[in-house]
Every structure is written in C-alpha cells, then in structure tokens.
Design a protein around this motif. Structure first.
Motif, short mmCIF file in Angstrom:
data_model
loop_
_atom_site.label_atom_id
_atom_site.label_comp_id
_atom_site.label_asym_id
_atom_site.label_seq_id
_atom_site.Cartn_x
_atom_site.Cartn_y
_atom_site.Cartn_z
N LEU A 1 37.62 34.28 43.90
CA LEU A 1 39.00 34.40 43.45
C LEU A 1 39.06 35.33 42.24
O LEU A 1 39.04 34.91 41.08
CB LEU A 1 39.56 33.01 43.11
CG LEU A 1 39.51 31.98 44.25
CD1 LEU A 1 40.23 30.71 43.85
CD2 LEU A 1 40.08 32.55 45.54
N LEU A 2 39.15 36.62 42.55
CA LEU A 2 39.20 37.68 41.54
C LEU A 2 40.42 38.55 41.81
O LEU A 2 40.85 38.68 42.96
CB LEU A 2 37.94 38.54 41.62
CG LEU A 2 36.60 37.83 41.39
CD1 LEU A 2 35.45 38.76 41.77
CD2 LEU A 2 36.47 37.38 39.95
N PRO A 3 41.00 39.16 40.77
CA PRO A 3 42.18 40.01 41.01
C PRO A 3 41.96 41.10 42.04
O PRO A 3 42.85 41.41 42.83
CB PRO A 3 42.44 40.60 39.61
CG PRO A 3 41.89 39.60 38.66
CD PRO A 3 40.67 39.03 39.34
N ASP B 1 46.74 37.40 45.77
CA ASP B 1 48.16 37.28 45.42
C ASP B 1 49.03 37.98 46.45
O ASP B 1 50.15 37.53 46.75
CB ASP B 1 48.41 37.83 44.03
CG ASP B 1 47.97 39.28 43.86
OD1 ASP B 1 47.05 39.73 44.58
OD2 ASP B 1 48.54 39.98 43.00
N GLU C 1 40.57 33.51 39.06
CA GLU C 1 41.97 33.76 39.43
C GLU C 1 42.65 32.51 39.97
O GLU C 1 43.87 32.52 40.22
CB GLU C 1 42.02 34.88 40.47
CG GLU C 1 43.39 35.49 40.71
CD GLU C 1 43.90 36.33 39.55
OE1 GLU C 1 45.02 36.85 39.66
OE2 GLU C 1 43.18 36.48 38.54
N ARG C 2 41.94 31.39 40.11
CA ARG C 2 42.54 30.20 40.70
C ARG C 2 43.80 29.72 39.96
O ARG C 2 44.81 29.45 40.61
CB ARG C 2 41.50 29.07 40.77
CG ARG C 2 42.03 27.85 41.50
CD ARG C 2 41.05 26.69 41.54
NE ARG C 2 41.59 25.60 42.34
CZ ARG C 2 41.26 25.32 43.57
NH1 ARG C 2 40.36 26.06 44.20
NH2 ARG C 2 41.81 24.32 44.22
N ALA D 1 46.00 31.34 38.25
CA ALA D 1 47.11 32.26 38.52
C ALA D 1 47.63 32.08 39.94
O ALA D 1 48.85 32.11 40.18
CB ALA D 1 46.65 33.70 38.30
#
Length: 366
Positions: free
Chosen positions: A189-191, A196, A218-219, A221
């Motif tokens: 979970l990385l940008p 997203d 990123e979780r 977010a």
C-alpha cells in the motif's frame, strides 16, 4: 557454481520475490546458493526455512562498515563464483566491500525510478540486470554505460492453489457480496501503486466489489478515502495475505493502477491464474502486457494511470462474458506460461553468470 545473493531490504517486495525465485531456480539447476541479508529481515527469515541455503546475517540494516567487513570476510573465506547485489544499497555497500576480490558482482535494477548514481553502476559491478527494457532506459538516461546493462525479465513458479484454498477464497468473497463480481488488487500500500484510483473507480461503478490485498503506509489514507466516499460495503482492505494464488483464481478480474513499475510479478501471476487483467502499461508492465501505450492489447485491457473513469469502464468491459475477453485470458495465460517461467529466468541469469566468470573486467579492480 556457488552463487551469493545479497539483500539489504527489511521487508518483502517484488525484488525479494525475484531473489527467492532465482535462488530456487539455481538450486534446481544444481548450483549452491548463499544469502546475505540483515538479521531478522524478511529475506533472512525466508532463507532460514531452507537448510540447503547458506546464510550470513548482516548487522543492523545490512549497510555500513561492519556489514561490509563481514560480507567481504565471508566471501573471501567461503568463496563465490558470482555475487548478486539485489537492491541499490546492496550495490553500494556490497559492491564496495567486495572490490578487489576478483569475484564478479552483478547488480539488479528492479524499478523504473530514476537512477541516482551512474558511477556505482559503472564502477562497483560488472553488470546490471534490468528487469525490463523500461528499467534499462532509466539507466541509460542517467549515464550508465550501455555495455553494463542486460535485460532479463523476471520469472516465477505458477501458483496452483488446492481446491480447498480456492473454495475458502470464494467463500471469503461470497460472504460479503454474494451477488457481486469481485475485482482484486494486490500490492504494497504505497502511493505509487495507485490504489486510490481503484477506490475512485469503485465509487463510479456498480455490480462489483473491490478487494485490496497488501499492507503499507498508505492504509490510513485509503481507509479515509473509503469512508469519505461511503464505500465500506464496496471496498475491502484484506491486509497481507499468503493465499494470493487462491484469491486470483477466485477473482473475476485483476486490476492494477500503478503509476510506475519495474515488472510486476503479481501481474504475471494474475495472467498465469487465468484472471482477466486490467492494468496500466507503465514501465515493465507495458512489456508484460505487450503494449507500450494506453489501449487494448491481446492479453489485457490497458488504461492510463490516474484515470478512475477509464479504469471503471475497462473493469466493466472485462467483466462481460464475451468471446473477446475469453481470448484475452487465453492469450495472457499462454504468454505468461511461456515467457515468465522460473526456468527461462534461471537460464538467462546462469548464461550471464557463466560469461562473467570467464572474463576479467575493469569493475573488479574498482
């Protein structure tokens, strides 16, 4: 041949998966494998499960003078025909630590991020293996010498889940959304992974539920985004999973919205599993999908990054029970089963290693 694989990463990602697959392939081919990694790291824990793998625990993060001295002494004492340096820090510290020993050093470029130091790729290793042509282009743009670069696509063993594992995955999906189709995404979970975008695509669609397997920074977010869009009943964060093969078999579509990739093994696993694929053809993924620009390929539906509307439309199209979709799945499986095998990857690496063992080079004296 005795091969030593060096990693300085604490966690497990695509590069570490390639390292493990290569170790397995070389062992099958009759070669001895040693692994040097930080004590307590994911790679160290993995290698500890196989008593046939020789191990060296590096102190701390596997970087710095103490780690360099320990690695140099290990190689000088036990010997190695080739040392593979599997990440940028391994190239820096391992490449410098082994200078002058006369052992070929091979670095690996797993990502398509810009190269920060052409010098270390030119001087601290004999060869840089790029997992995709896109990674090679980044090296050339940074000034890495063309003669240093060699492209070897990653390969892996096809994951074949048991009937019970597949049934459990199907039950997991059906328990929350029995009437829905199921779209699966997998990764840290990385940008850069674009989860997203997939969440936004789910908000603009009906008839399918999104499942995201993986953990990372990123979780929070993503959880906030899911709450803000009111998608608690449409999007599920599964966390880290060990049943990826079963999840891919049970899913109706595999989706990837990455902004950058070296070459995603999860994408290859999805093709091998027979899951319809919707993905962004970024970096090496374009090579895996046999496409370099957004559009349709013979093996998948490809869309541009950061476009939730296009992603939603492509997922909806991939879910349709059409002859064209069935042909894409068959083409993808045949292509992945033929090209992205552990046997092909191992042959390519061993051919490179054999050549390096027989030729002295400038970098060994660096």
């Amino acid at each position: 041949m005795r091969l030593v694989l060096v990693s300085t990463q604490r966690t497990w990602g695509g590069g570490e998966n390639v390292l493990a697959q290569l170790a397995l392939g070389c062992q099958r081919a009759g070669h001895t494998v040693g692994v040097a990694a930080p004590a307590g790291s994911a790679v160290a824990k993995w290698s500890a499960k196989d008593p046939s793998i020789e191990r060296l625990d590096l102190p701390g993060r596997g970087r710095g003078p103490q780690s360099m001295w320990r690695l140099r002494r290990w190689i000088a004492t036990t010997g190695a025909d080739v040392v593979l340096l599997n990440d940028p820090h391994a190239i820096t510290y391992g490449g410098a630590a082994l200078a002058g020993l006369g052992v070929p050093r091979v670095g690996v470029k797993h990502t398509c991020f810009p190269v920060r130091s052409a010098w270390k790729h030119n001087r601290l290793v004999e060869q840089v293996v790029c997992v995709a042509k896109a990674a090679r282009r980044e090296c050339l743009l940074a000034g890495v010498e063309e003669s240093q670069l060699h492209v070897i696509h990653a390969g892996l063993d096809r994951m074949v889940p048991t009937p019970q594992e597949t049934a459990d995955a199907e039950q997991l999906f059906a328990a929350k959304s029995p009437a829905s189709k199921h779209v699966l995404a997998i990764g840290s979970l990385l940008p850069v992974k674009g989860f997203d975008t997939l969440v936004e695509a789910a908000a603009r669609s009906t008839g399918w539920r999104l499942w995201i397997a993986g953990e990372g920074p990123e979780r929070p977010a993503l959880e906030s985004q899911i709450d803000r869009l009111g998608l608690q009943d449409r999007v599920t964060l599964l966390g880290f999973r060990r049943d990826i093969g079963a999840l891919l078999t049970a899913a109706d579509v595999f989706a990837s919205a990455s902004h950058r990739e070296g070459l995603s093994l999860v994408l290859v696993e999805a093709m091998m599993a027979g899951a319809p694929v919707v993905a962004t053809p970024v970096g090496g993924n374009g090579e895996a999908l046999q496409i370099d620009i957004p559009g349709e390929s013979l093996v998948a539906r490809a869309v541009a990054p950061n476009d939730p509307d296009a992603m939603a439309a492509a997922i909806a199209a991939a879910l349709e029970p059409t002859t064209a979709n069935a042909e894409r799945v068959a083409n993808a499986k045949a292509w992945a089963d033929r090209h992205f095998t552990i046997e092909r990857m191992t042959r390519d690496y061993l051919a490179l290693f054999t050549r390096l063992v027989g030729e002295p080079t400038r970098a060994r004296a660096a």
